[in-house]
Design an enzyme around this catalytic site. Structure first.
Site, PDB file in Angstrom:
ATOM      1  N   ARG A 109       0.829  -1.209   0.000  1.00 47.71           N
ATOM      2  CA  ARG A 109       0.000   0.000   0.000  1.00 47.71           C
ATOM      3  C   ARG A 109       0.863   1.258   0.000  1.00 47.71           C
ATOM      4  NH1 ARG A 109      -3.470  -3.451   3.145  1.00 47.71           N
ATOM      5  NH2 ARG A 109      -2.494  -2.886   5.132  1.00 47.71           N
TER       6      ARG A 109
ATOM      7  N   TYR B 189     -21.009   5.380  30.461  1.00 45.31           N
ATOM      8  CA  TYR B 189     -21.893   4.820  31.491  1.00 45.31           C
ATOM      9  C   TYR B 189     -23.324   4.674  30.996  1.00 45.31           C
ATOM     10  CZ  TYR B 189     -25.160   4.665  35.366  1.00 45.31           C
ATOM     11  OH  TYR B 189     -26.196   4.316  36.184  1.00 45.31           O
TER      12      TYR B 189
ATOM     13  N   CYS C 102      -4.292 -18.045  17.222  1.00 45.00           N
ATOM     14  CA  CYS C 102      -4.975 -17.931  18.520  1.00 45.00           C
ATOM     15  C   CYS C 102      -6.393 -18.492  18.471  1.00 45.00           C
ATOM     16  CB  CYS C 102      -5.010 -16.469  18.958  1.00 45.00           C
ATOM     17  SG  CYS C 102      -3.369 -15.764  19.236  1.00 45.00           S
TER      18      CYS C 102
END
Length: 575
Positions: free
Chosen positions: A23, A439, A44
């Site tokens: 790229r 939150y 993994c």
């Protein structure tokens, strides 16, 4: 100027560097070399392929748009020439060539390079014990091994298995064999705990208890001494220092070693543990040769020491840094903290930075704040306890690590990832106390659990809170004679505290409900060092402050409270 780039290794760091280079420099010639036929796969993900969560091995090799990353993909889509089944034999640094051999034809040739990347990865460590070469004994070395393991299980050839090694891969493989396939699986670990050097002992013990509850026997401080032969060259069992175990499948997961032979033979600098030495630009001792992935030695950002960190996520980041620097765009890889996360059945365990024991061993003035908050607003349905431990330096107030154990959801990863970012920037207790977290009740409490852990650490640093060491408390419960003046002040509801008062006697376990302490504190027997206990530790701290106000300052708080104790394998708990 056109350049020849040769990359040895095509699993993680190599492909990332190759694609990034094309790229940045699409006119360059980039060649990848790998001795395997299967390349660019998510190693993994192997335990999840064995378990069935990933249904087909090709998914571990596919892009997000379901194209398999093979030689044709890299050449046609990325412009990267790829030589599989081709082994790199030697590097001639003076001539700037790599001698390679085609493993099918035996043909050898030299590949010229202007710049070279070693992404040779790591190899599993095989135990040097009798029977290690028997049929049915596997290490998780590559995708071929995983395919064969799953094939044998699916064909009904495996009913009992032993996994040797209590690190992340070993635990994940034990879960994979047990959860979907119902294979009776035993887990062996030589160290006194699971996940040694990754988490502290009490976190490992919480994980161990959960594994045992899920029908995976775990034997720590126990090593395999021999793999038993059924007389036909197949494994039929494992002999350990304490017992014999039946097994028609044995998986060795006792760690990996960097593949650094090429680097060493070429005269490049290599550490005593085999990691190739690199600078922050990922250059080796030869500036024209780079190295990345599981074969390199990285710098621990807290200790400044060289370490091995074999993770696909890091390998990809390192590969990008290599490509940037090769292409002339200065880029740095500054080091690692050892951030880690894994699932085990319905639980999740994670850590970043140093454990408490490691921090002390490194000479820090280390302490830890242990908390057990809910993983979301306490009033929200399905909220559950998460155990957090913040490790910090009392002198500098710098946070050194965070460990977490709880339900398998995203609450733990969010906190550990936040901690990793703060620790990497030298974050202090105050930084953790003030960090802004998103939150809403389904996701967290109004006072986020990472903020709350920092508040406990702050109170400890400022000598407002005195805690009892968890291991010391557990030892005392087993033998109360070692601290004869100690006694528990249990603040929980009488229905919770009464069985313990009856079990240990009121002279050692005194129940006085939290809401009655202010009115009835005079009932506390004198001459005691009170270990104040509640569910999470918050109420215990408040009562410690109150008793201090009365001049009764001989008390300690059991941080994390019974929420922590109930997750450990202790034999004195009352159901």
């Amino acid at each position: 100027m056109r350049k020849n780039i040769v990359i040895i290794g095509a699993v993680a760091a190599g492909p990332k560097a190759a694609c990034r280079l094309m790229r940045l420099r699409p006119d360059w010639d980039v060649t990848m070399v790998d001795q395997d036929s299967l390349i660019s796969y998510g190693g993994c993900g192997i335990p999840y392929y064995v378990s069935g969560d990933v249904s087909d091995a090709s998914e571990l090799r596919a892009t997000s748009f379901h194209v398999v990353r093979d030689e044709r993909f890299f050449e046609g889509s990325k412009g990267v020439k790829t030589l599989t089944r081709t082994r790199a034999l030697a590097i001639d640094r003076k001539a700037k060539t790599v001698r390679v051999e085609n493993l099918d034809s035996g043909e050898q040739r030299d590949l010229p390079y202007d710049q070279l990347l070693l992404a040779t990865g790591a190899k599993p460590f095989d135990l040097p014990i009798a029977g290690a070469d028997l049929d049915g004994v596997f290490s998780i070395a590559n995708l071929h091994k995983a395919i064969e393991i799953k094939k044998r299980i699916a064909q009904g050839k495996v009913s009992k298995a032993v996994v040797i090694g209590g690190g992340a891969i070993g635990i994940e493989m034990a879960e994979a064999l047990t959860d979907l396939w119902g294979v009776e699986t035993v887990l062996l670990e030589l160290a006194p705990q699971l996940l040694p050097r990754i988490v502290d002992r009490h976190f490992a013990d919480m994980l161990k208890k959960h594994l045992v509850e899920k029908s995976v026997p775990v034997y720590t401080e126990e090593s395999a001494t021999e793999l038993l032969d059924n007389g036909e060259g197949r494994v039929c069992g494992v002999k350990t220092t304490q017992r014999s175990l039946e097994a028609d499948l044995v998986i060795m997961a006792v760690g990996v070693r960097p593949r650094s032979e090429l680097a060493r033979e070429a005269g490049l600098d290599v550490t005593s543990f085999g990691g190739i030495k690199v600078n922050q630009r990922m250059q080796t001792s030869d500036p024209n040769i780079y190295a990345a992935g599981d074969c390199v030695a990285l710098i621990n950002m807290l200790t400044g020491k060289e370490t091995l960190a074999p993770l696909g996520s890091l390998a990809n980041r390192e590969g990008r840094v290599v490509a940037d620097n090769m292409a002339g765009y200065p880029s740095r890889f500054t080091g690692v903290l050892g951030s880690f996360i894994m699932k085990a059945f319905e639980r999740c365990i994670a850590a970043t930075g140093l454990t408490y024991e490691a921090a002390r061993a490194e000479g820090f003035d280390a302490d830890y704040a242990l908390t057990s908050p809910p993983d979301r607003a306490h009033f929200f349905p399905d909220q559950a306890v998460v155990i957090l431990q913040l490790v910090f330096d009392r002198t500098s107030r710098r946070v050194l690590g965070l460990q977490a154990f709880g339900m398998m959801n995203d609450s733990i990863s969010a906190r550990v990832d936040t901690a990793a970012a703060l620790i990497a920037k030298g974050g202090t207790i105050e930084d953790f106390g003030l960090v802004e977290m998103a939150y809403a009740p389904p996701f967290s409490s109004a006072i986020d659990s990472i903020n709350a852990a920092a508040y406990v650490a702050e109170n400890m640093c400022d000598n407002r809170l005195r805690r009892v060491d968890l291991n010391r408390f557990l030892a005392w419960v087993k033998d109360m004679g070692i601290e004869p003046e100690w006694a528990v002040l249990d603040l929980r509801h009488p229905l919770e505290s009464k069985p313990y008062v009856e079990k240990f006697g009121s002279d050692k376990w005194f129940g006085l409900e939290y809401g009655q302490v202010r009115a009835r504190h005079h009932e506390l027997p004198p001459g005691k060092t009170w270990i104040i206990v509640c569910n999470a530790g918050t109420r215990s701290y408040e009562i410690q402050v109150f008793l201090d106000h009365l001049g009764k300052s001989d008390s300690m708080v059991l941080c994390g409270g019974t929420n922590v104790i109930s997750r450990l394998d202790v034999d004195w708990l009352v159901n």
